[in-house]
Design a protein around this motif. Structure first.
Motif, PDB file in Angstrom:
ATOM      1  N   GLU A 106      32.439  55.270  39.484  1.00  0.00           N
ATOM      2  CA  GLU A 106      32.642  54.512  40.715  1.00  0.00           C
ATOM      3  C   GLU A 106      34.088  54.457  41.186  1.00  0.00           C
ATOM      4  OE1 GLU A 106      32.650  49.990  39.647  1.00  0.00           O
ATOM      5  OE2 GLU A 106      31.414  51.031  38.173  1.00  0.00           O
ATOM      6  N   SER A 107      35.035  54.921  40.393  1.00  0.00           N
ATOM      7  CA  SER A 107      36.446  54.804  40.738  1.00  0.00           C
ATOM      8  C   SER A 107      36.864  55.851  41.765  1.00  0.00           C
ATOM      9  CB  SER A 107      37.303  54.941  39.478  1.00  0.00           C
ATOM     10  OG  SER A 107      38.660  54.775  39.782  1.00  0.00           O
ATOM     11  N   ARG A 108      37.578  55.385  42.784  1.00  0.00           N
ATOM     12  CA  ARG A 108      38.095  56.284  43.821  1.00  0.00           C
ATOM     13  C   ARG A 108      39.533  56.689  43.543  1.00  0.00           C
ATOM     14  NH1 ARG A 108      36.249  52.243  48.315  1.00  0.00           N
ATOM     15  NH2 ARG A 108      38.272  51.500  47.688  1.00  0.00           N
ATOM     16  N   GLY A 109      40.146  56.070  42.560  1.00  0.00           N
ATOM     17  CA  GLY A 109      41.528  56.391  42.254  1.00  0.00           C
ATOM     18  C   GLY A 109      42.101  55.392  41.284  1.00  0.00           C
ATOM     19  N   ARG A 110      43.397  55.512  41.067  1.00  0.00           N
ATOM     20  CA  ARG A 110      44.088  54.571  40.186  1.00  0.00           C
ATOM     21  C   ARG A 110      45.421  54.221  40.796  1.00  0.00           C
ATOM     22  NH1 ARG A 110      45.658  58.969  36.104  1.00  0.00           N
ATOM     23  NH2 ARG A 110      47.549  59.704  37.110  1.00  0.00           N
ATOM     24  N   ARG A 111      45.920  53.081  40.392  1.00  0.00           N
ATOM     25  CA  ARG A 111      47.245  52.640  40.817  1.00  0.00           C
ATOM     26  C   ARG A 111      47.998  52.112  39.613  1.00  0.00           C
ATOM     27  NH1 ARG A 111      46.974  49.746  46.574  1.00  0.00           N
ATOM     28  NH2 ARG A 111      45.607  51.234  47.594  1.00  0.00           N
ATOM     29  N   LEU A 112      49.287  52.337  39.615  1.00  0.00           N
ATOM     30  CA  LEU A 112      50.188  51.746  38.639  1.00  0.00           C
ATOM     31  C   LEU A 112      50.993  50.707  39.386  1.00  0.00           C
ATOM     32  CD1 LEU A 112      49.374  54.483  37.377  1.00  0.00           C
ATOM     33  CD2 LEU A 112      51.640  54.557  36.341  1.00  0.00           C
ATOM     34  N   MET A 113      50.960  49.460  38.907  1.00  0.00           N
ATOM     35  CA  MET A 113      51.658  48.394  39.626  1.00  0.00           C
ATOM     36  C   MET A 113      52.093  47.293  38.674  1.00  0.00           C
ATOM     37  SD  MET A 113      48.411  46.680  41.691  1.00  0.00           S
ATOM     38  CE  MET A 113      48.470  47.982  42.865  1.00  0.00           C
ATOM     39  N   ALA A 114      53.086  46.553  39.107  1.00  0.00           N
ATOM     40  CA  ALA A 114      53.539  45.399  38.340  1.00  0.00           C
ATOM     41  C   ALA A 114      52.375  44.426  38.195  1.00  0.00           C
ATOM     42  CB  ALA A 114      54.713  44.725  39.037  1.00  0.00           C
ATOM     43  N   PRO A 115      52.248  43.778  37.045  1.00  0.00           N
ATOM     44  CA  PRO A 115      51.153  42.824  36.861  1.00  0.00           C
ATOM     45  C   PRO A 115      51.094  41.760  37.960  1.00  0.00           C
ATOM     46  CG  PRO A 115      52.224  43.251  34.767  1.00  0.00           C
ATOM     47  CD  PRO A 115      53.036  43.938  35.834  1.00  0.00           C
ATOM     48  N   GLU A 116      52.235  41.277  38.387  1.00  0.00           N
ATOM     49  CA  GLU A 116      52.276  40.245  39.418  1.00  0.00           C
ATOM     50  C   GLU A 116      51.738  40.751  40.751  1.00  0.00           C
ATOM     51  OE1 GLU A 116      54.852  39.639  36.097  1.00  0.00           O
ATOM     52  OE2 GLU A 116      54.901  41.271  37.545  1.00  0.00           O
ATOM     53  N   VAL A 117      51.991  42.007  41.062  1.00  0.00           N
ATOM     54  CA  VAL A 117      51.479  42.596  42.306  1.00  0.00           C
ATOM     55  C   VAL A 117      49.961  42.729  42.217  1.00  0.00           C
ATOM     56  CG1 VAL A 117      51.503  44.655  43.783  1.00  0.00           C
ATOM     57  CG2 VAL A 117      53.649  43.776  42.813  1.00  0.00           C
ATOM     58  N   PHE A 118      49.463  43.219  41.077  1.00  0.00           N
ATOM     59  CA  PHE A 118      48.017  43.321  40.895  1.00  0.00           C
ATOM     60  C   PHE A 118      47.357  41.951  41.066  1.00  0.00           C
ATOM     61  CE2 PHE A 118      44.541  42.726  37.752  1.00  0.00           C
ATOM     62  CZ  PHE A 118      43.562  43.442  38.414  1.00  0.00           C
ATOM     63  N   LEU A 119      47.913  40.941  40.413  1.00  0.00           N
ATOM     64  CA  LEU A 119      47.316  39.604  40.496  1.00  0.00           C
ATOM     65  C   LEU A 119      47.337  39.053  41.916  1.00  0.00           C
ATOM     66  CD1 LEU A 119      48.663  38.086  37.168  1.00  0.00           C
ATOM     67  CD2 LEU A 119      46.299  38.797  37.687  1.00  0.00           C
ATOM     68  N   SER A 120      48.380  39.378  42.678  1.00  0.00           N
ATOM     69  CA  SER A 120      48.444  38.886  44.058  1.00  0.00           C
ATOM     70  C   SER A 120      47.433  39.592  44.965  1.00  0.00           C
ATOM     71  CB  SER A 120      49.858  39.046  44.623  1.00  0.00           C
ATOM     72  OG  SER A 120      50.148  40.409  44.882  1.00  0.00           O
ATOM     73  N   ARG A 121      46.961  40.775  44.550  1.00  0.00           N
ATOM     74  CA  ARG A 121      46.009  41.546  45.355  1.00  0.00           C
ATOM     75  C   ARG A 121      44.586  41.509  44.812  1.00  0.00           C
ATOM     76  NH1 ARG A 121      49.524  47.039  46.520  1.00  0.00           N
ATOM     77  NH2 ARG A 121      51.280  45.986  47.516  1.00  0.00           N
ATOM     78  N   TYR A 122      44.382  40.876  43.691  1.00  0.00           N
ATOM     79  CA  TYR A 122      43.083  40.890  43.025  1.00  0.00           C
ATOM     80  C   TYR A 122      42.051  40.051  43.781  1.00  0.00           C
ATOM     81  CZ  TYR A 122      39.530  40.260  39.431  1.00  0.00           C
ATOM     82  OH  TYR A 122      38.344  40.226  38.746  1.00  0.00           O
ATOM     83  N   THR A 123      40.945  40.675  44.152  1.00  0.00           N
ATOM     84  CA  THR A 123      39.863  39.980  44.861  1.00  0.00           C
ATOM     85  C   THR A 123      38.486  40.305  44.281  1.00  0.00           C
ATOM     86  OG1 THR A 123      39.674  41.770  46.476  1.00  0.00           O
ATOM     87  CG2 THR A 123      41.146  39.928  47.043  1.00  0.00           C
ATOM     88  N   ALA A 124      38.430  41.082  43.192  1.00  0.00           N
ATOM     89  CA  ALA A 124      37.160  41.568  42.668  1.00  0.00           C
ATOM     90  C   ALA A 124      36.394  40.543  41.835  1.00  0.00           C
ATOM     91  CB  ALA A 124      37.390  42.832  41.833  1.00  0.00           C
ATOM     92  N   GLY A 125      37.026  39.432  41.480  1.00  0.00           N
ATOM     93  CA  GLY A 125      36.362  38.440  40.630  1.00  0.00           C
ATOM     94  C   GLY A 125      37.127  37.129  40.649  1.00  0.00           C
ATOM     95  N   ASP A 126      37.124  36.437  39.531  1.00  0.00           N
ATOM     96  CA  ASP A 126      37.758  35.132  39.372  1.00  0.00           C
ATOM     97  C   ASP A 126      39.267  35.299  39.186  1.00  0.00           C
ATOM     98  OD1 ASP A 126      38.772  32.700  38.452  1.00  0.00           O
ATOM     99  OD2 ASP A 126      37.095  32.318  37.102  1.00  0.00           O
TER     100      ASP A 126
END
Length: 146
Positions: A106-126
């Protein structure tokens, strides 16, 4: 349940991995539901959570993992209070990051990012749970990102 809890393997239904580069970036999958940790359901031939974590990390982000450390075990009563299942969250450093090539998953790609950036963009769950998981993993696994 805590990282030290070991559920019976036949009760584990899914596994995820919090994958860090040696520079402290997170490796995340680009999924239909948004950016998320690589992970998914266990398969019959797998004998432990580490096998599932390594397979999912490869399938969804094309990374090979070094040693994996359990970060959390999440209990689910989705099937009822007398039919509990478990999800295991691991973390570790990437041993190798292969060039991105789409697979049958199901993956369309990957990203490498700072943990804080990932957390600020996370919308897939809790978001609170994800913040706890990533923060815990970063404290235990990741090299300094300061």
């Amino acid at each position: 349940m805590g990282a030290s809890y070991t559920p019976a393997w036949e009760r584990v239904t899914s596994v995820s991995v919090i994958a860090f580069t040696t520079e402290g970036k997170l490796v995340v999958a680009e999924l239909d539901r948004g950016l998320d940790l690589p992970g998914g359901h266990t398969q019959q031939h797998e004998r432990c959570g580490e096998e599932t974590a390594r397979r999912e990390a490869w399938e969804e982000t094309r990374v090979l993992m070094d040693e994996l450390t359990p970060i959390e075990v999440i209990e689910s009563d989705y099937f009822g209070a007398d039919d509990l299942t478990y999800m295991i969250i691991y973390s570790g450093l990437c041993r190798h990051i292969a060039p991105w090539t789409p697979g049958d998953d199901e993956s369309r790609g990957r990203r490498l990012m700072a943990p804080e950036v990932f957390l600020s963009r996370y919308t897939a769950g809790d978001p609170e749970l994800m913040t706890y998981l990533v923060t815990t993993a970063k404290a235990r696994i990741a090299p300094s990102t300061d």
